[in-house]
Design an enzyme around this catalytic site. Structure first.
Site: not given
Ligand code: PLP
Length: 418
Positions: A239, A345
């Site tokens: 994240g 479109c």
């Molecule tokens: C999407 C996701 C990630 C990666 O998130 P990023 O924002 O791309 O780092 C990691 N763990 C889980 C469980 C996710 O759903």
């Protein structure tokens, strides 16, 4: 820092001019820089340093075999959310024993494939999922390693579609509901309690929510210990945000430093898994597109390019901002403020609005920060083949995915008998 830089007014990927990539594979196409990809993975791995850890690249951000393979060569683990991603990891030479399986709705066939491959952990999100996994493991005579993904109820302060750690999100279980699941798992001979998992959202630009979430995870681990449940690893999810425009996301080192401080102050040394996706691959890629037509109405200048929302949906889906730059800087055309739009479109088909560009038809543009949630979200809407993908490595151009053929688009379809 990434490896897309200008040299004498020409945008390069590492040592290759992007114009050369375009003439070789045509547009639209995604271009990744291997050096950036590796640099970002090392940034996480080195930040965490001597603390026991595993960096599991989140495959959903970009699941091209070449991307997975480059990271596997560095010793990366992987975070997957489907049986399809598992197969990609295996095909690309990734190590299943360093792979964690996330996702809210795993199917029995996916559980079976993951157990047979020997994944490191299943991050489960409901009691029903625990019971299904237990039954599948029993069938195979295996024991499934499990973490329960808890939902810490913290506000990640990001776009609502990619915020996952609030009590009203579908993800994880609130701690009071996770506890009985652990107690049930502990009693189940087909299940081995392994860790606690948590992932609060994507494109986080502040560290406060992470610190708060870690506090809740560690509090919960204490509660589990009191109940006789031993935790062997913390999976703290991914994240961490990237700079698309004017964001100032924390570095992997800042990120780890705040987590490490809390772990140290509580005297905890449980191994940690992190699952960065966007922060590793986001700024390691651009979408290369050609200006086809320019047109102006009373109110708006349109720059019509050959890449659309089917190739890159983030602007349309999240109203996301991605920088759009000229591959060749020029001063011989008047600069105008353009809405950069694609061939689809839909009026939602734009890559950027009010962008200052000096362009002519035939010029190339690069949409930056397109390495994550770009190619993986591409579709065939309007019967358009998905774009080619290229990885640059030093002065080398490698085609890592061919542009789809038109025939491929209706493969598997059939008409009614006459
Ligand atoms: C999407 C996701 C990630 C990666 O998130 P990023 O924002 O791309 O780092 C990691 N763990 C889980 C469980 C996710 O759903």
């Amino acid at each position: 820092m990434d490896h897309f830089q200008y040299q004498n007014g020409e945008l390069f990927a590492e040592q290759v001019p992007l114009s050369k990539v375009a003439s070789k594979v045509s547009t639209p196409c995604y271009v990744y820089a291997r050096a950036t990809l590796e640099r970002h993975w090392h940034a996480f791995d080195q930040a965490i340093g001597a603390y026991p850890h595993l960096v599991c690249y989140a495959v959903k951000a970009n699941s091209n075999l070449a991307i997975i393979n480059v990271l596997a060569r560095l010793g990366s683990g992987f975070d997957i959310v489907s049986g399809g991603e598992l197969q990609r990891v295996i095909e690309a030479g990734g190590d299943p024993s360093k792979t964690v399986f996330s996702g809210v709705c795993k199917q029995p066939w996916e559980m079976r494939a993951a157990l047979e491959a020997g994944v490191r952990c299943f991050n489960i999100e409901s009691v029903g999922e625990l019971e299904t996994l237990s039954a599948v493991a029993a069938e195979l005579g295996k024991v499934a390693p499990v973490s329960v993904r808890i939902n810490p109820d913290v506000d990640a302060q990001t776009h609502p579609y990619i915020s996952t750690g609030l009590h009203n999100n579908k993800f994880g279980l609130p701690v009071d509901r996770a506890l009985p699941v652990y107690l049930q798992a502990q009693q189940d001979p087909n299940i081995e309690v392994s860790g606690v998992a948590c992932h609060i959202g994507s494109q986080l630009t502040e560290l406060g929510p992470y610190n708060e979430a870690l506090g809740k995870v560690l509090d919960f681990i204490e509660v589990l210990a009191e109940q006789g449940v031993e935790i062997q690893h913390i999976d703290f999810g991914g994240g961490l945000g990237i700079r698309y425009h004017d964001e100032t996301p924390p570095s992997p080192a800042d990120y780890w430093s705040i987590l490490h401080k809390q772990l140290q102050s509580r005297n905890i040394s449980i191994p940690i898994t992190i699952e960065p996706g966007r922060a590793i691959v986001g700024n390691a890629g651009v979408l290369l597109t050609e200006v086809n037509f320019l047109k102006s109405t009373e109110s708006t200048h349109f720059c019509i390019v050959d890449a659309g929302m089917n190739d890159l949906i983030r602007p349309a889906l999240y109203d996301a901002y991605q920088e759009i730059v000229q591959v060749s800087q020029r001063t011989d055309v008047e600069e105008k403020s353009y809405n950069v739009v694609g061939p689809i479109c839909e009026s939602g088909d734009f890559l950027g609005k009010s962008r200052s560009l000096s362009v002519r038809s035939g010029d190339l543009l690069a949409v930056r920060s397109a390495g994550a949630y770009g190619a993986v979200m591409a579709s065939n809407y309007n019967a358009r083949p998905r774009p080619a993908e290229v990885m640059v490595d030093g002065d080398q151009i490698h085609l890592i995915r061919q542009r789809e053929s038109l025939q491929k688009l209706y493969e598997g379809e059939s008409v009614l008998p006459s």
